[in-house]
Structures are given as structure tokens and as C-alpha cells.
Design an enzyme around this catalytic site. Structure first.
Site, mmCIF file in Angstrom:
data_model
loop_
_atom_site.group_PDB
_atom_site.id
_atom_site.type_symbol
_atom_site.label_atom_id
_atom_site.label_comp_id
_atom_site.label_asym_id
_atom_site.label_seq_id
_atom_site.Cartn_x
_atom_site.Cartn_y
_atom_site.Cartn_z
ATOM 1 N N GLY A 24 -25.383 95.944 12.264
ATOM 2 C CA GLY A 24 -25.111 96.992 11.303
ATOM 3 C C GLY A 24 -26.361 97.453 10.591
ATOM 4 N N HIS A 25 -26.180 97.930 9.359
ATOM 5 C CA HIS A 25 -27.305 98.398 8.548
ATOM 6 C C HIS A 25 -28.340 97.289 8.386
ATOM 7 C CE1 HIS A 25 -29.295 100.871 5.548
ATOM 8 N NE2 HIS A 25 -29.286 99.847 4.705
ATOM 9 N N PHE A 26 -27.862 96.082 8.120
ATOM 10 C CA PHE A 26 -28.731 94.905 8.075
ATOM 11 C C PHE A 26 -28.595 94.189 9.418
ATOM 12 C CE2 PHE A 26 -27.616 95.811 3.654
ATOM 13 C CZ PHE A 26 -28.862 95.824 3.055
#
Length: 326
Positions: free
Chosen positions: A300-302
Site C-alpha cells: 500500500g501507501h507504506f
């Protein structure tokens, strides 16, 4: 009068002693770093313009430097696994911005929370640590801060590694339409955006995104960030900075021109389950730097939450191919 003079003299002596102790501590730490065969992470601070910047550092000083710039609402802690694994071959450094992590967190009434200002402090951090050449690693907020650093010190940047950090409007998902409303009318939307920013669900969603395997995400990551965002005064600090995010969008064209002009060695790693930054934003970097490597990973985003081994492998392969000058 004599008492006042005495106090001033004593204050000067204490300042000199404190400064001397800081220099001695820094020298001692550098000696320890230089002697490491199996590098450890050192947790350090440095004072810049009255503010304290915390940073993590590891690796021998004669190795190529990698400067890690974190995202929102995280800190240098997000890079810890990579720092530990890359320190054998590189001198790795990861600071916390003002308002984040263990760095100073002055209220918005006494500090200007803009990306220009945070980048200015990171620039002074680079100067104070005498970093002559480095590889930039940028995630989320690290993107706009890193591009400001690249603009100011193009001769220092040897390569750029991007992980879900946008420099093109195509990288902004539909979620940004409501965020743009906040930029257009700060007073009207301030409380609503503030409530969302510090909510547990919003904090969790930044990590979970659209991943098909949310059970792979360590809940400690978003619970710790939730607690951080709910510290007294922190929501207002972050809202002031987020309001300034519009300055980044306005700067996209000049950053694209910088990339086209300098053609840096570039690696783009993108977590495809990111709800805020679209995969299209990853591929747009090739419009500016055709030779850029782009890898879309199951994250994901991280993306490190889910794809740390793959990201480490991609970075190590890229770094070996990049010509490094110390």
C-alpha cells in the site's frame, strides 16, 4: 548590576561547556561508527536554529551516503528495517522533520509549518552533517521535501529512489478532490478535515488501503501514528502543514522540468494498494526520466508494511548499478 554580570558570565560558561560536550559526543559517536564491522543504529540529535532534529544513523562514514526522507504521519522509524540491512554497505541517515517523531514540535503559533520551511531545515541538516554527496530516498511527504533539496543542491544528488511520492497530478487519486476543497476554504473545512485526520479509521486506512490481505499489516504501525496525531496540539500542526500541500501540486511542473534536465539515476517503487496515490503517478516519472526503473509491488501507501524483502532487493540491485562517488 554585579549580579546581572555574574549571571551572564555563568550563562556563557554553561553554553560553551554544553557546546563542547555536544562536539565531544558527536566525535565519540563518529569514532564508534567508523570502527563498526557489524553496524548498529545510532539515535542522535542536532540543534538547528533553536529546534532539535532527531535522526537515525548507521554505517561507516567512508561509505556512500543514503538520505531517507519519511512520509506522513510517520517518522524516521519507518525506515528502520532498511537502515539495519543497508548499513553494511552504506552510510545511512534518516531524520525526523520538525513536527514529527522525536524532533521539536513547536506549535503553529511559533513555527511556520510549510514544506518550504521543513525543507530549509533539512537543507541545514545536510550542511551541518557535511554531506557532500548522497542518494535521496523519498516517501510521501519525503517527495516534496526531497525535490526541494534536489532543486537547491543538484550537485549533491547522486540518485533518487521514490516510494509512493507524487510529482504529477496524474498520481493524485479522487480522494484529493475533497482535500482540494479544504485548500480552497480553510476555515469552512478545518474542523471536518481535522476530525478525519486524527481518526483511528483514517490512520488505519493509510496503511491498509485496498490490500487483499490486511492481516499482514502490523497494527502497531497505525496505532502508534494514531496516538502521535492525538497528542495535544499535533492535529493543528499537521493541518497547517497539510494546508500547504497545495504548494507541492503547484510545483509539480518545475520538478518535472528538473528531472528532465538532470536525468538522475532513478528507481520508482510503488505500492499498488495506495488509496491516495495512483499507480499512474509511478509511470509518469518515465515521461521525465525515460531510463527510470519502475516497479509496482504488492503493498500500500507504506509499501514496506507488506513488501519489505522485495523493496530491499530492488534497492540493493539498483544501488549496485549506480556509480557512486564519495
Amino acid at each position: 548590576m554585579r549580579k546581572l554580570i555574574y549571571v551572564k558570565i555563568l550563562s556563557t560558561i554553561l553554553m560553551i561547556a554544553t557546546s563542547k560536550n555536544q562536539v565531544m559526543a558527536q566525535s565519540k559517536t563518529e569514532t564508534l561508527i567508523e570502527k563498526q564491522d557489524n553496524p548498529s543504529i545510532f539515535y542522535k540529535t542536532i540543534e538547528i536554529k533553536g529546534q532539535v532534529i532527531f535522526y537515525r544513523e548507521a554505517g561507516r562514514l567512508d561509505k556512500p551516503v543514503i538520505l531517507f526522507l519519511h512520509g506522513f504521519p510517520s517518522s524516521s522509524r519507518m525506515w528502520q528495517p532498511l537502515l539495519e540491512k543497508l548499513a553494511m554497505d552504506y552510510h545511512v541517515i534518516a531524520p525526523d522533520y520538525i513536527g514529527f517523531g522525536h524532533s521539536s514540535q513547536p506549535g503553529p503559533e511559533s513555527f511556520t509549518y510549510t514544506f518550504d520551511n521543513l525543507a530549509e531545515y533539512i537543507g541545514k541538516f545536510i550542511t551541518q552533517l557535511s554531506l557532500e554527496k548522497f542518494i535521496l530516498v523519498q516517501q510521501d511527504y519525503g517527495g516534496p521535501i526531497g525535490m526541494r533539496i534536489a532543486e537547491k543542491y543538484p550537485e549533491k544528488v547522486q540518485a533518487i529512489i521514490i516510494q509512493n511520492a507524487v510529482s504529477h497530478k496524474e498520481g493524485l487519486s479522487p480522494l484529493w478532490e475533497t482535500r482540494k476543497a479544504f485548500w480552497a476554504d480553510k476555515e469552512k473545512y478545518y474542523e471536518a478535515v481535522k476530525k478525519n485526520f486524527i481518526s483511528l479509521e483514517a490512520t488505519r486506512q493509510r496503511h491498509i488501503g485496498s490490500t487483499p490481505a490486511p492481516e499482514r499489516i502490523n497494527p502497531d504501525t497505525y496505532i502508534d501514528e494514531y496516538l502521535f496525531l492525538n497528542k495535544p496540539g499535533m492535529a493543528d500542526i499537521q493541518l497547517n502543514l497539510f494546508y500547504d500541500y497545495q504548494s507541492n501540486v503547484k510545483s509539480y511542473p518545475k520538478w518535472q522540468e528538473w528531472l528532465k534536465k538532470h536525468q538522475p539515476e532513478m528507481l520508482v517503487i510503488w505500492g499498488k494498494y495506495d488509496p491516495s496515490f495512483t499507480v499512474a503517478g509511478a509511470w509518469k516519472y518515465k515521461d521525465d526520466v525515460p531510463k527510470a526503473e519502475v516497479h509496482i509491488v504488492d503493498g500500500g501507501h507504506f509499501a514496506l508494511d507488506e513488501a519489505e524483502p522485495e523493496i530491499l532487493r530492488l534497492m540493493q540491485q539498483f544501488l549496485k548499478r549506480v556509480t557512486i562517488e564519495r
